[in-house]
Design a protein around this motif. Structure first.
Motif, PDB file in Angstrom:
ATOM      1  N   ALA A 123      39.202  26.736  46.671  1.00 31.95           N
ATOM      2  CA  ALA A 123      38.920  27.977  45.935  1.00 31.95           C
ATOM      3  C   ALA A 123      39.944  29.051  46.276  1.00 31.95           C
ATOM      4  N   TYR A 124      40.321  29.122  47.550  1.00 30.31           N
ATOM      5  CA  TYR A 124      41.359  30.065  47.971  1.00 30.31           C
ATOM      6  C   TYR A 124      42.684  29.758  47.290  1.00 30.31           C
ATOM      7  N   LEU A 125      43.035  28.475  47.172  1.00 28.17           N
ATOM      8  CA  LEU A 125      44.290  28.098  46.531  1.00 28.17           C
ATOM      9  C   LEU A 125      44.298  28.481  45.054  1.00 28.17           C
ATOM     10  N   VAL A 126      43.150  28.322  44.387  1.00 35.11           N
ATOM     11  CA  VAL A 126      43.060  28.721  42.982  1.00 35.11           C
ATOM     12  C   VAL A 126      43.273  30.220  42.853  1.00 35.11           C
ATOM     13  N   ARG A 127      42.597  30.970  43.713  1.00 33.99           N
ATOM     14  CA  ARG A 127      42.732  32.425  43.650  1.00 33.99           C
ATOM     15  C   ARG A 127      44.179  32.855  43.944  1.00 33.99           C
ATOM     16  N   GLN A 128      44.799  32.181  44.895  1.00 33.01           N
ATOM     17  CA  GLN A 128      46.189  32.476  45.220  1.00 33.01           C
ATOM     18  C   GLN A 128      47.092  32.217  44.008  1.00 33.01           C
ATOM     19  N   GLN A 129      46.866  31.101  43.331  1.00 32.50           N
ATOM     20  CA  GLN A 129      47.682  30.772  42.161  1.00 32.50           C
ATOM     21  C   GLN A 129      47.495  31.812  41.056  1.00 32.50           C
ATOM     22  N   LEU A 130      46.275  32.233  40.819  1.00 36.75           N
ATOM     23  CA  LEU A 130      46.017  33.229  39.782  1.00 36.75           C
ATOM     24  C   LEU A 130      46.746  34.533  40.073  1.00 36.75           C
ATOM     25  N   HIS A 131      46.758  34.930  41.336  1.00 39.48           N
ATOM     26  CA  HIS A 131      47.441  36.168  41.694  1.00 39.48           C
ATOM     27  C   HIS A 131      48.956  36.023  41.604  1.00 39.48           C
ATOM     28  N   GLN A 132      49.467  34.853  41.950  1.00 40.01           N
ATOM     29  CA  GLN A 132      50.902  34.631  41.812  1.00 40.01           C
ATOM     30  C   GLN A 132      51.328  34.696  40.351  1.00 40.01           C
ATOM     31  N   GLU A 133      50.412  34.337  39.459  1.00 41.27           N
ATOM     32  CA  GLU A 133      50.687  34.390  38.027  1.00 41.27           C
ATOM     33  C   GLU A 133      50.401  35.774  37.447  1.00 41.27           C
ATOM     34  N   GLY A 134      49.973  36.701  38.296  1.00 40.03           N
ATOM     35  CA  GLY A 134      49.667  38.043  37.833  1.00 40.03           C
ATOM     36  C   GLY A 134      48.376  38.141  37.059  1.00 40.03           C
ATOM     37  N   ARG A 135      47.461  37.209  37.285  1.00 39.88           N
ATOM     38  CA  ARG A 135      46.177  37.191  36.570  1.00 39.88           C
ATOM     39  C   ARG A 135      45.070  37.545  37.559  1.00 39.88           C
ATOM     40  N   PHE A 136      44.519  38.721  37.382  1.00 39.56           N
ATOM     41  CA  PHE A 136      43.519  39.219  38.313  1.00 39.56           C
ATOM     42  C   PHE A 136      42.150  39.142  37.655  1.00 39.56           C
ATOM     43  N   LEU A 137      41.244  38.452  38.323  1.00 38.44           N
ATOM     44  CA  LEU A 137      39.978  38.100  37.694  1.00 38.44           C
ATOM     45  C   LEU A 137      39.193  39.297  37.207  1.00 38.44           C
ATOM     46  N   GLU A 138      39.206  40.367  37.977  1.00 39.02           N
ATOM     47  CA  GLU A 138      38.405  41.515  37.614  1.00 39.02           C
ATOM     48  C   GLU A 138      38.845  42.110  36.280  1.00 39.02           C
ATOM     49  N   GLN A 139      40.067  41.792  35.855  1.00 47.49           N
ATOM     50  CA  GLN A 139      40.585  42.360  34.613  1.00 47.49           C
ATOM     51  C   GLN A 139      40.576  41.367  33.452  1.00 47.49           C
ATOM     52  N   ASP A 140      40.771  40.075  33.750  1.00 48.32           N
ATOM     53  CA  ASP A 140      41.141  39.144  32.692  1.00 48.32           C
ATOM     54  C   ASP A 140      40.067  38.148  32.259  1.00 48.32           C
ATOM     55  N   TYR A 141      39.018  37.952  33.044  1.00 48.71           N
ATOM     56  CA  TYR A 141      38.159  36.811  32.771  1.00 48.71           C
ATOM     57  C   TYR A 141      36.680  37.185  32.662  1.00 48.71           C
ATOM     58  N   VAL A 142      35.965  36.374  31.910  1.00 46.37           N
ATOM     59  CA  VAL A 142      34.507  36.425  31.930  1.00 46.37           C
ATOM     60  C   VAL A 142      34.072  35.675  33.179  1.00 46.37           C
ATOM     61  N   MET A 143      33.456  36.386  34.101  1.00 48.00           N
ATOM     62  CA  MET A 143      33.250  35.828  35.436  1.00 48.00           C
ATOM     63  C   MET A 143      32.316  34.618  35.472  1.00 48.00           C
ATOM     64  N   GLN A 144      31.449  34.463  34.461  1.00 52.01           N
ATOM     65  CA  GLN A 144      30.522  33.332  34.449  1.00 52.01           C
ATOM     66  C   GLN A 144      31.181  32.036  33.975  1.00 52.01           C
ATOM     67  N   GLU A 145      32.390  32.107  33.444  1.00 53.05           N
ATOM     68  CA  GLU A 145      33.062  30.904  32.947  1.00 53.05           C
ATOM     69  C   GLU A 145      33.451  29.974  34.094  1.00 53.05           C
ATOM     70  N   MET A 146      33.431  28.670  33.816  1.00 54.61           N
ATOM     71  CA  MET A 146      33.832  27.679  34.806  1.00 54.61           C
ATOM     72  C   MET A 146      35.354  27.696  34.980  1.00 54.61           C
ATOM     73  N   VAL A 147      35.807  27.467  36.211  1.00 52.42           N
ATOM     74  CA  VAL A 147      37.238  27.356  36.491  1.00 52.42           C
ATOM     75  C   VAL A 147      37.688  25.964  36.063  1.00 52.42           C
ATOM     76  N   PRO A 148      38.642  25.848  35.150  1.00 50.75           N
ATOM     77  CA  PRO A 148      39.075  24.520  34.684  1.00 50.75           C
ATOM     78  C   PRO A 148      39.547  23.637  35.842  1.00 50.75           C
ATOM     79  N   ASN A 149      39.074  22.393  35.831  1.00 53.92           N
ATOM     80  CA  ASN A 149      39.469  21.375  36.812  1.00 53.92           C
ATOM     81  C   ASN A 149      38.996  21.679  38.228  1.00 53.92           C
ATOM     82  N   HIS A 150      38.055  22.611  38.366  1.00 59.18           N
ATOM     83  CA  HIS A 150      37.549  22.926  39.702  1.00 59.18           C
ATOM     84  C   HIS A 150      36.028  23.040  39.689  1.00 59.18           C
ATOM     85  N   HIS A 151      35.392  22.055  39.083  1.00 62.09           N
ATOM     86  CA  HIS A 151      33.937  21.980  39.103  1.00 62.09           C
ATOM     87  C   HIS A 151      33.450  21.979  40.559  1.00 62.09           C
ATOM     88  N   PRO A 152      32.424  22.722  40.923  1.00 62.34           N
ATOM     89  CA  PRO A 152      31.470  23.451  40.083  1.00 62.34           C
ATOM     90  C   PRO A 152      31.725  24.963  40.043  1.00 62.34           C
TER      91      PRO A 152
END
Length: 428
Positions: A123-152
């Motif tokens: 989970a930390y690695l996913v979050r790290q990748q998102l930040h490296q891509e400049g994608r910050f969850l609080e701004q860009d995503y519906v928080m209830q959505e599943m993270v692709p390829n990282h069930h559950p």
């Protein structure tokens, strides 16, 4: 090297942050290694130091941190950076005296010990990748959505800090600067987190030793808690019916909002269930202890409840009267609950706690995640765990996991064998 029983054993130096949730499993690992004949040195800051008198066989190496308190109001990563910077000179001085120089300067083996769940690392690695891509969850995503390829995991389950952008980037920088370990130790169980441990091994490309839960493997005495435990709650539990009490504790570090605590008190009172509630002095904003409690709460719940400043948690969870654990889902607390077959109410706050809560509620199905902070939902959660058939079904699954833990730490179990392999690795 130290001489023990005609054989020379290595000296193992363990360093820990001043947080209770980090120092406790570090001391448990130290006791487990010491039981296998290793000499142990504990490097610790002057903040929240362990009590050397509780561990007379260990060497204690106090580190000058030049800090008077843990500042939980600002940036966590800034605090860690300051702590590391301030402690480095005295740490080097201690190691110079013990082994000649700092391990990294000599290219000696460094083993990383992680006190979080294994599932937290992907989970930390996913979050790290998102930040490296400049994608910050609080701004860009519906928080209830599943993270692709990282069930559950949902996006809301990924780690975050109080300052989501700047603080996270600084924390990533700190971790990225860490030296490459020759092995990794995890306080978990292989059969519980096999998939995550496989990902960790793939990432590090070094041996990974899953030696948990350490509180079941390490010798039980002396205690490792920083805080004075109110053991009178055990006598109170002795008088209660089996599985009738909800135990409520949010660990040694969380600071809670008075409004949330007031809603909790109302939910606890309305549930009409028995409870032990741990409220650390100073853990409630603008209150020294229990001043936040609504008028009439103590009188209404006096016959069925107990509020304490700190409890002997492992003994409480092992008690026959406890039927549920309302927790922040720190990994130590989660492991302790699993080890004693106790269903959970999950109220995560930050870092790894959301990942742990997701696995408890959605994967292992031994608990419920509290989504709202209203007294009505809290009342319902307590009754669902303690009274309803749903709670009994979770309890059956939790007891099955308790048996899994018991097998893992016995001779021939996966955690027992992993500890033996770790001892051999350190000795070689």
């Amino acid at each position: 090297m130290e001489e023990h029983g005609g054989r020379r054993w290595p000296l193992v130096v363990l360093a820990s942050s001043p947080f209770h949730g980090h120092m406790t499993p570090t001391l448990q690992l130290a006791k487990a290694l010491h039981a296998h004949g290793f000499s142990i040195a504990i490097a610790h800051s002057n903040l929240n130091p362990p009590n050397p008198s509780n561990h007379p066989s260990f060497i204690f190496l106090p580190l000058s941190d030049n800090l008077s308190t843990i500042d939980d109001s600002g940036s966590f990563s800034n605090f860690i950076q300051t702590l590391n910077k301030n402690c480095k000179p005295s740490f080097k001085e201690h190691l110079t005296r013990l082994i000649g120089t700092v391990a990294v300067d000599l290219n000696l083996a460094a083993i990383v010990f992680r006190s979080s769940s294994a599932a937290y690392f992907p989970a930390y690695l996913v979050r790290q990748q998102l930040h490296q891509e400049g994608r910050f969850l609080e701004q860009d995503y519906v928080m209830q959505e599943m993270v692709p390829n990282h069930h559950p995991l949902r996006y809301k389950d990924l780690p975050f800090s109080k300052s989501p952008v700047e603080d996270w980037q600084q924390l990533v920088a700190i971790i990225s600067q860490s030296i490459r370990p020759s092995a990794v130790i995890w306080n978990t169980i292989k059969v519980l987190e096999h998939e995550a441990l496989t990902q960790i091994h793939k990432h590090y490309q070094v041996p990974v030793f899953a030696v948990g839960p350490l509180h079941k493997i390490a010798p039980t005495n002396p205690p490792t808690s920083f805080l004075e435990e109110d053991t009178s709650c055990i006598a109170w539990l002795d008088k209660q019916a089996p599985k009738s009490v909800i135990y409520i504790s949010f660990g040694s570090l969380m600071t809670l909002d008075k409004k949330v605590l007031t809603e909790m008190a109302c939910g606890i009172a309305k549930s009409n269930q028995r409870f032990i509630w741990v409220v650390r002095p100073g853990s409630v904003c603008d209150s020294e202890w229990t001043e936040f409690l609504p008028e009439g709460f103590i009188e209404e719940t006096r016959e069925r409840g107990l509020t304490v400043k700190w409890a002997p948690q492992k003994e409480v969870l092992a008690h026959f009267a406890v039927g549920g654990f309302w927790s922040h889902c720190g990994w130590n607390s989660t492991l302790e609950s699993i080890s004693d077959g106790i269903p959970m109410i999950c109220q995560p706050f930050n870092i790894d706690q959301m990942v742990n809560a997701r696995y408890v509620s959605y994967v292992w199905k031994i608990g419920l995640e509290l989504e709202g902070l209203e007294s009505g939902e809290m009342e319902s959660m307590i009754r669902r765990v303690i009274v309803d058939e749903e709670g009994e079904e979770m309890r059956v699954r939790a007891i099955g996991m308790k048996e899994m833990v018991k097998e893992a730490v016995q001779n021939g179990g996966c955690s027992y064998d992993s500890l033996e392999e770790l001892v051999g690795f350190i000795s070689s």
